[in-house]
Design a protein around this motif. Structure first.
Motif, PDB file in Angstrom:
ATOM      1  N   ASP A  56       0.740  -1.548   0.173  1.00 27.85           N
ATOM      2  CA  ASP A  56      -0.313  -0.015   0.111  1.00 27.85           C
ATOM      3  C   ASP A  56       0.889   0.873   0.029  1.00 27.85           C
ATOM      4  N   VAL A  59       2.633   1.667  -3.280  1.00 33.78           N
ATOM      5  CA  VAL A  59       1.304   2.395  -4.511  1.00 33.78           C
ATOM      6  C   VAL A  59       1.367   3.463  -4.027  1.00 33.78           C
ATOM      7  N   GLU A  93      -2.328  -3.393  -9.015  1.00 32.77           N
ATOM      8  CA  GLU A  93      -2.599  -2.187  -8.211  1.00 32.77           C
ATOM      9  C   GLU A  93      -1.743  -1.171  -8.893  1.00 32.77           C
TER      10      GLU A  93
END
Length: 334
Positions: A56, A59, A93
């Motif tokens: 996370d 990204v 992603e």
């Protein structure tokens, strides 16, 4: 006396020398399953996993580079990026950022683990992959990397069958594999695989590099011209110079040492631990992980990135030789 130039608060990411940055190289891990002479220390120490950026976090930073800073191309590197278990998920992603301005997702890999996941990577959004291969002779490959070339060749085949664009990268070192130039060219030419030779750079973790170990662009061409008609092609924005062999095959050479291309550099690098390096040879970095984990918002992170990149050095062309820093290639990526 001229007033100092102000760091731009918006617009494309650029440095004070007028170079815009459209490419971001992102290291997914410092770990590798080979031990190449020009990259890995003799006794590497792997970083604790908690120091590596989480998916996370990674990204989020990439999204910021794309939406606020004008980056258009991402290259996933390592160490070996496919040692990271969520490499396919990361690719997917990042692929979701295309409507926001991302044009291309690439990867650099040693291909040892590529064959089983090549199709999944393609389906996740990977556009192309650069594969390191310094010899196709098993004994020579093992001497250069301490690994087996067989799964690398299988990975190359799997990537092609999956529809990924494949480029091969080969670092040539005097006394180690300079006699592999022609065998590699013959093989790549016959297979119609894109091949680029890279001059040995002073970035290895062993202190192996010396100027006399560098096989230059001119010396590579001297060998190639023994068997092929060679025509230099017009310069592109890529770091490689390209040559047409026998009027039908394009060979690349990256002349970092003999003819540095620093004046047109358009890339920056994010280490697996969230350190931003504006130059492959830089001794300076900007820590992004600490403010990221301390609650910094996107505006604060973008300001930190712009400030660091604005002060990017001229590069290897101005300051040659080893960079005095603790980080080595397997932490930073190529």
């Amino acid at each position: 006396m001229n007033a100092p130039l102000l760091i731009p608060a918006n617009g494309p990411l650029r440095d004070a020398r007028g170079r815009s940055k459209r490419k971001l190289r992102v290291s997914l891990t410092d770990r590798c399953n080979l031990q190449c002479l020009y990259c890995m220390p003799e006794h590497p120490k792997w970083l604790p996993r908690e120091q590596i950026l989480r998916r996370d976090e990674l990204v989020r930073l990439v999204r910021l580079f794309v939406t606020e800073l004008g980056v258009r191309e991402i290259r996933l590197t390592g160490g070996e990026p496919l040692l990271r278990r969520d490499a396919v998920e990361i690719t997917a992603e990042l692929n979701a950022l295309r409507p926001l301005g991302l044009d291309r997702i690439a990867m650099t890999s040693n291909a040892l683990r590529l064959a089983p996941v090549a199709r999944a990577l393609k389906d996740a959004g990977l556009d192309d992959i650069n594969i390191s291969i310094d010899s196709i002779t098993p004994d020579r490959f093992r001497a250069m990397t301490r690994g087996d070339v067989t799964p690398v060749l299988a990975g190359i085949d799997a990537a092609r069958h999956a529809g990924l664009a494949v480029k091969l990268n080969s670092v040539v070192i005097r006394g180690y594999n300079e006699d592999e130039v022609l065998p590699l060219v013959r093989w790549a030419y016959g297979e119609q695989l894109s091949l680029r030779f890279i001059e040995f750079m002073p970035l290895d973790g062993r202190g192996l590099w010396t100027q006399d170990k560098v096989i230059t662009e001119a010396q590579v061409l001297e060998q190639v011209q023994q068997e092929f008609a060679v025509q230099r092609l017009p310069r592109t924005s890529e770091p490689a110079e390209y040559f047409l062999l026998n009027g039908r095959y394009r060979l690349g050479i990256i002349p970092t040492i003999s003819r540095p291309f620093c004046s047109t550099c358009d890339r920056v690098r994010l280490s697996a631990t969230g350190e931003l390096y504006s130059c492959l040879f830089s001794e300076q970095f900007r820590d992004l992980k600490t403010p990221l984990r301390s609650g910094a918002d996107d505006a604060e992170l973008a300001h930190a990135i712009r400030g660091h990149v604005w002060h990017k050095e001229a590069g290897y062309a101005e300051r040659k030789g080893y960079a005095e820093r603790p980080i080595t290639m397997h932490h930073l990526g190529g």
